[in-house]
Design a protein around this motif. Structure first.
Motif, PDB file in Angstrom:
ATOM      1  N   GLY A  93       0.818  -1.201   0.000  1.00  0.00           N
ATOM      2  CA  GLY A  93       0.000   0.000   0.000  1.00  0.00           C
ATOM      3  C   GLY A  93       0.855   1.255   0.000  1.00  0.00           C
ATOM      4  N   VAL A  94       1.944   1.230   0.767  1.00  0.00           N
ATOM      5  CA  VAL A  94       2.878   2.355   0.794  1.00  0.00           C
ATOM      6  C   VAL A  94       3.522   2.539  -0.579  1.00  0.00           C
ATOM      7  CG1 VAL A  94       5.047   3.198   1.752  1.00  0.00           C
ATOM      8  CG2 VAL A  94       3.318   2.217   3.261  1.00  0.00           C
ATOM      9  N   LEU A  95       3.936   1.437  -1.202  1.00  0.00           N
ATOM     10  CA  LEU A  95       4.549   1.517  -2.526  1.00  0.00           C
ATOM     11  C   LEU A  95       3.556   2.049  -3.560  1.00  0.00           C
ATOM     12  CD1 LEU A  95       6.529  -1.855  -2.553  1.00  0.00           C
ATOM     13  CD2 LEU A  95       7.449   0.440  -2.177  1.00  0.00           C
ATOM     14  N   LEU A 109       1.255   6.535  -7.052  1.00  0.00           N
ATOM     15  CA  LEU A 109       0.072   7.225  -7.565  1.00  0.00           C
ATOM     16  C   LEU A 109      -0.130   8.624  -7.005  1.00  0.00           C
ATOM     17  CD1 LEU A 109      -2.506   4.279  -7.549  1.00  0.00           C
ATOM     18  CD2 LEU A 109      -0.948   4.999  -9.379  1.00  0.00           C
ATOM     19  N   SER A 110       0.467   8.945  -5.877  1.00  0.00           N
ATOM     20  CA  SER A 110       0.279  10.266  -5.280  1.00  0.00           C
ATOM     21  C   SER A 110       1.262  11.257  -5.890  1.00  0.00           C
ATOM     22  CB  SER A 110       0.498  10.189  -3.759  1.00  0.00           C
ATOM     23  OG  SER A 110       0.415  11.480  -3.184  1.00  0.00           O
ATOM     24  N   PRO A 111       0.785  12.315  -6.543  1.00  0.00           N
ATOM     25  CA  PRO A 111       1.681  13.238  -7.251  1.00  0.00           C
ATOM     26  C   PRO A 111       2.751  13.877  -6.374  1.00  0.00           C
ATOM     27  CG  PRO A 111      -0.590  13.595  -7.911  1.00  0.00           C
ATOM     28  CD  PRO A 111      -0.633  12.654  -6.747  1.00  0.00           C
ATOM     29  N   ASN A 112       2.448  14.105  -5.103  1.00  0.00           N
ATOM     30  CA  ASN A 112       3.397  14.790  -4.232  1.00  0.00           C
ATOM     31  C   ASN A 112       4.233  13.843  -3.382  1.00  0.00           C
ATOM     32  OD1 ASN A 112       2.584  17.401  -5.065  1.00  0.00           O
ATOM     33  ND2 ASN A 112       0.819  17.309  -3.699  1.00  0.00           N
ATOM     34  N   ALA A 113       4.076  12.530  -3.576  1.00  0.00           N
ATOM     35  CA  ALA A 113       4.819  11.561  -2.778  1.00  0.00           C
ATOM     36  C   ALA A 113       6.304  11.605  -3.118  1.00  0.00           C
ATOM     37  CB  ALA A 113       4.271  10.158  -2.995  1.00  0.00           C
ATOM     38  N   PHE A 122      10.753  18.212 -15.096  1.00  0.00           N
ATOM     39  CA  PHE A 122       9.955  17.096 -15.613  1.00  0.00           C
ATOM     40  C   PHE A 122       8.675  16.984 -14.802  1.00  0.00           C
ATOM     41  CE2 PHE A 122       8.669  12.636 -14.984  1.00  0.00           C
ATOM     42  CZ  PHE A 122       8.356  12.300 -16.294  1.00  0.00           C
ATOM     43  N   ARG A 123       7.574  16.761 -15.490  1.00  0.00           N
ATOM     44  CA  ARG A 123       6.323  16.433 -14.798  1.00  0.00           C
ATOM     45  C   ARG A 123       5.860  15.059 -15.255  1.00  0.00           C
ATOM     46  NH1 ARG A 123       2.443  21.001 -14.527  1.00  0.00           N
ATOM     47  NH2 ARG A 123       3.315  21.271 -12.446  1.00  0.00           N
ATOM     48  N   ALA A 124       5.629  14.189 -14.273  1.00  0.00           N
ATOM     49  CA  ALA A 124       5.164  12.841 -14.571  1.00  0.00           C
ATOM     50  C   ALA A 124       3.750  12.875 -15.132  1.00  0.00           C
ATOM     51  CB  ALA A 124       5.209  11.987 -13.305  1.00  0.00           C
ATOM     52  N   VAL A 125       3.463  11.956 -16.024  1.00  0.00           N
ATOM     53  CA  VAL A 125       2.125  11.872 -16.616  1.00  0.00           C
ATOM     54  C   VAL A 125       1.110  11.510 -15.534  1.00  0.00           C
ATOM     55  CG1 VAL A 125       0.713  10.724 -18.359  1.00  0.00           C
ATOM     56  CG2 VAL A 125       3.144  11.167 -18.811  1.00  0.00           C
ATOM     57  N   VAL A 126       0.059  12.322 -15.422  1.00  0.00           N
ATOM     58  CA  VAL A 126      -0.973  12.196 -14.392  1.00  0.00           C
ATOM     59  C   VAL A 126      -0.366  12.303 -12.984  1.00  0.00           C
ATOM     60  CG1 VAL A 126      -3.107  10.963 -13.816  1.00  0.00           C
ATOM     61  CG2 VAL A 126      -2.024  10.502 -15.975  1.00  0.00           C
ATOM     62  N   GLY A 127       0.877  12.755 -12.905  1.00  0.00           N
ATOM     63  CA  GLY A 127       1.530  12.878 -11.609  1.00  0.00           C
ATOM     64  C   GLY A 127       2.045  11.571 -11.043  1.00  0.00           C
ATOM     65  N   HIS A 128       1.921  10.473 -11.787  1.00  0.00           N
ATOM     66  CA  HIS A 128       2.359   9.168 -11.304  1.00  0.00           C
ATOM     67  C   HIS A 128       3.858   9.004 -11.535  1.00  0.00           C
ATOM     68  CE1 HIS A 128      -1.986   7.564 -12.113  1.00  0.00           C
ATOM     69  NE2 HIS A 128      -1.928   8.397 -11.095  1.00  0.00           N
ATOM     70  N   ALA A 129       4.541   8.441 -10.555  1.00  0.00           N
ATOM     71  CA  ALA A 129       5.988   8.282 -10.678  1.00  0.00           C
ATOM     72  C   ALA A 129       6.420   7.022  -9.958  1.00  0.00           C
ATOM     73  CB  ALA A 129       6.702   9.497 -10.097  1.00  0.00           C
ATOM     74  N   ASN A 130       6.695   5.971 -10.712  1.00  0.00           N
ATOM     75  CA  ASN A 130       7.078   4.717 -10.084  1.00  0.00           C
ATOM     76  C   ASN A 130       8.587   4.682  -9.785  1.00  0.00           C
ATOM     77  OD1 ASN A 130       8.526   3.861 -12.374  1.00  0.00           O
ATOM     78  ND2 ASN A 130       6.794   2.758 -13.231  1.00  0.00           N
ATOM     79  N   PRO A 131       9.126   3.581  -9.249  1.00  0.00           N
ATOM     80  CA  PRO A 131      10.535   3.559  -8.869  1.00  0.00           C
ATOM     81  C   PRO A 131      11.515   3.774 -10.009  1.00  0.00           C
ATOM     82  CG  PRO A 131       9.356   1.745  -7.825  1.00  0.00           C
ATOM     83  CD  PRO A 131       8.417   2.352  -8.810  1.00  0.00           C
ATOM     84  N   PHE A 132      11.070   3.655 -11.262  1.00  0.00           N
ATOM     85  CA  PHE A 132      11.992   3.736 -12.386  1.00  0.00           C
ATOM     86  C   PHE A 132      12.102   5.144 -12.968  1.00  0.00           C
ATOM     87  CE2 PHE A 132      10.009  -0.580 -12.477  1.00  0.00           C
ATOM     88  CZ  PHE A 132      11.092  -1.240 -11.906  1.00  0.00           C
ATOM     89  N   VAL A 133      11.442   6.123 -12.354  1.00  0.00           N
ATOM     90  CA  VAL A 133      11.516   7.508 -12.823  1.00  0.00           C
ATOM     91  C   VAL A 133      12.852   8.145 -12.464  1.00  0.00           C
ATOM     92  CG1 VAL A 133      10.589   9.823 -12.428  1.00  0.00           C
ATOM     93  CG2 VAL A 133       9.039   7.946 -12.899  1.00  0.00           C
ATOM     94  N   LEU A 183      17.249  16.393 -14.536  1.00  0.00           N
ATOM     95  CA  LEU A 183      15.869  16.852 -14.431  1.00  0.00           C
ATOM     96  C   LEU A 183      15.369  16.762 -12.995  1.00  0.00           C
ATOM     97  CD1 LEU A 183      14.461  15.045 -17.582  1.00  0.00           C
ATOM     98  CD2 LEU A 183      14.416  17.512 -17.240  1.00  0.00           C
ATOM     99  N   ALA A 184      14.560  17.721 -12.613  1.00  0.00           N
ATOM    100  CA  ALA A 184      13.883  17.699 -11.315  1.00  0.00           C
ATOM    101  C   ALA A 184      12.389  17.565 -11.553  1.00  0.00           C
ATOM    102  CB  ALA A 184      14.182  18.971 -10.524  1.00  0.00           C
ATOM    103  N   ARG A 185      11.733  16.787 -10.703  1.00  0.00           N
ATOM    104  CA  ARG A 185      10.303  16.509 -10.886  1.00  0.00           C
ATOM    105  C   ARG A 185       9.453  17.583 -10.208  1.00  0.00           C
ATOM    106  NH1 ARG A 185       6.563  12.512  -8.443  1.00  0.00           N
ATOM    107  NH2 ARG A 185       8.261  11.745  -7.143  1.00  0.00           N
ATOM    108  N   VAL A 186       8.398  17.993 -10.915  1.00  0.00           N
ATOM    109  CA  VAL A 186       7.490  19.033 -10.434  1.00  0.00           C
ATOM    110  C   VAL A 186       6.078  18.475 -10.331  1.00  0.00           C
ATOM    111  CG1 VAL A 186       6.605  21.363 -10.812  1.00  0.00           C
ATOM    112  CG2 VAL A 186       8.857  20.739 -11.683  1.00  0.00           C
ATOM    113  N   ALA A 187       5.417  18.727  -9.235  1.00  0.00           N
ATOM    114  CA  ALA A 187       3.998  18.398  -9.090  1.00  0.00           C
ATOM    115  C   ALA A 187       3.210  19.719  -9.092  1.00  0.00           C
ATOM    116  CB  ALA A 187       3.757  17.585  -7.826  1.00  0.00           C
TER     117      ALA A 187
END
Length: 277
Positions: A45-47, A52-56, A167-178, A187-191
């Motif tokens: 659940g944490v993973l 799925l949480s854009p700001n995680a 970089f902004r993840a699609v739909v804000g989703h970012a798995n371990p491979f981002v 690149l730095a990720r932006v939510a």
């Protein structure tokens, strides 16, 4: 406060997940499934939340707002270039406002003149994946994820001559491979901190109400262009009006040696500012 933060240890999650799974295996062996199964579900659940949480920040740093002492908001527009881009550029000019456009690589390749026009008018250009695989971005493996991020980066750099730094993840989703390709490309990720679900909701007043509730100094505002409902320009117009009414302005942060935020333009000595929009 350092805003432009690229991942430093993209594989660190392995060193956390592996011991956690071993601990759960021991718990299951020692105390049975009634103890092990809930622990396994909690870990997964944490993973899932981290994915799925854009700001995680589970898999790497992500910027969700500017410092609260910023004297404006960062307007970000996703999913272009599109048929809406020329109208949006004229609209921003009319308001004396600046924005950062998070562009899709294959769409940029189809409309390079619009990408160059965005840059020529002083707006930021950033990476939003190469093909925008909305339904499956969260589940991409390491090779596919790298292709999405690197492909867009190469395309935008080829068109503008400058490598994006956001970089902004699609739909804000970012798995371990981002994180690995982000680190390799700088690149730095932006939510975001203010959104109205304008990519899917064409009710202008409802969208504006949601965004206005979170408009404050330092807010990162998420907007879209080319939405199927056809009201993207109208929504951005309303947001610019709300920004002006609140006495804020738009900011397009620039790279500085002290780590102030960055946009997709060449390094700047200080943040570029839009007018009193």
């Amino acid at each position: 406060m350092e805003l432009h933060r690229t991942p430093r240890w993209p594989q660190a999650w392995w060193w956390l997940a592996l011991p956690a799974h071993l601990a759960i295996a021991w718990l299951w062996w020692r105390h049975g499934w009634m103890a092990g199964l809930p622990a396994l579900m909690a870990l997964h659940g944490v993973l899932l939340w981290g994915t799925l949480s854009p700001n995680a920040r589970l898999f790497g740093p992500v910027l969700s707002q500017l410092p609260p002492d910023a004297d404006g908001v960062w307007l970000t527009i996703d999913d272009g270039p599109s048929d809406d881009t020329p109208a949006l550029l004229d609209l921003l000019d009319a308001h004396g406002a600046k924005a950062t456009f998070f562009l899709v690589g294959e769409r940029a390749a189809a409309r390079p003149a619009l990408v160059r026009e965005i840059a020529a008018r002083g707006h930021g250009i950033a990476n939003h994946s190469h093909t925008h695989p909305q339904a499956r971005f969260w589940a991409l493996g390491p090779s596919a994820m790298r292709r999405e991020i690197t492909g867009c980066q190469q395309q935008l750099q080829a068109i503008t001559g400058a490598a994006p730094v956001w970089f902004r993840a699609v739909v804000g989703h970012a798995n371990p491979f981002v994180s690995a390709p982000l680190r390799d490309l700088g690149l730095a990720r932006v939510a975001w901190s203010a959104r109205g679900y304008d990519a899917v909701d064409g009710d202008v007043q409802r969208v504006l109400g949601k965004i206005a509730a979170d408009l404050a100094p330092g807010a990162i505002v998420l907007l879209h262009e080319g939405a199927k409902h056809g009201r993207s320009v109208e929504i951005v117009t309303g947001v610019l009006d709300r920004i002006r009414e609140t006495g804020l302005r738009t900011l397009v942060p620039g790279v500085a040696e002290d780590g102030v935020a960055a946009d997709g333009s060449p390094p700047q000595p200080s943040p570029a500012r839009g007018g009193g929009s």
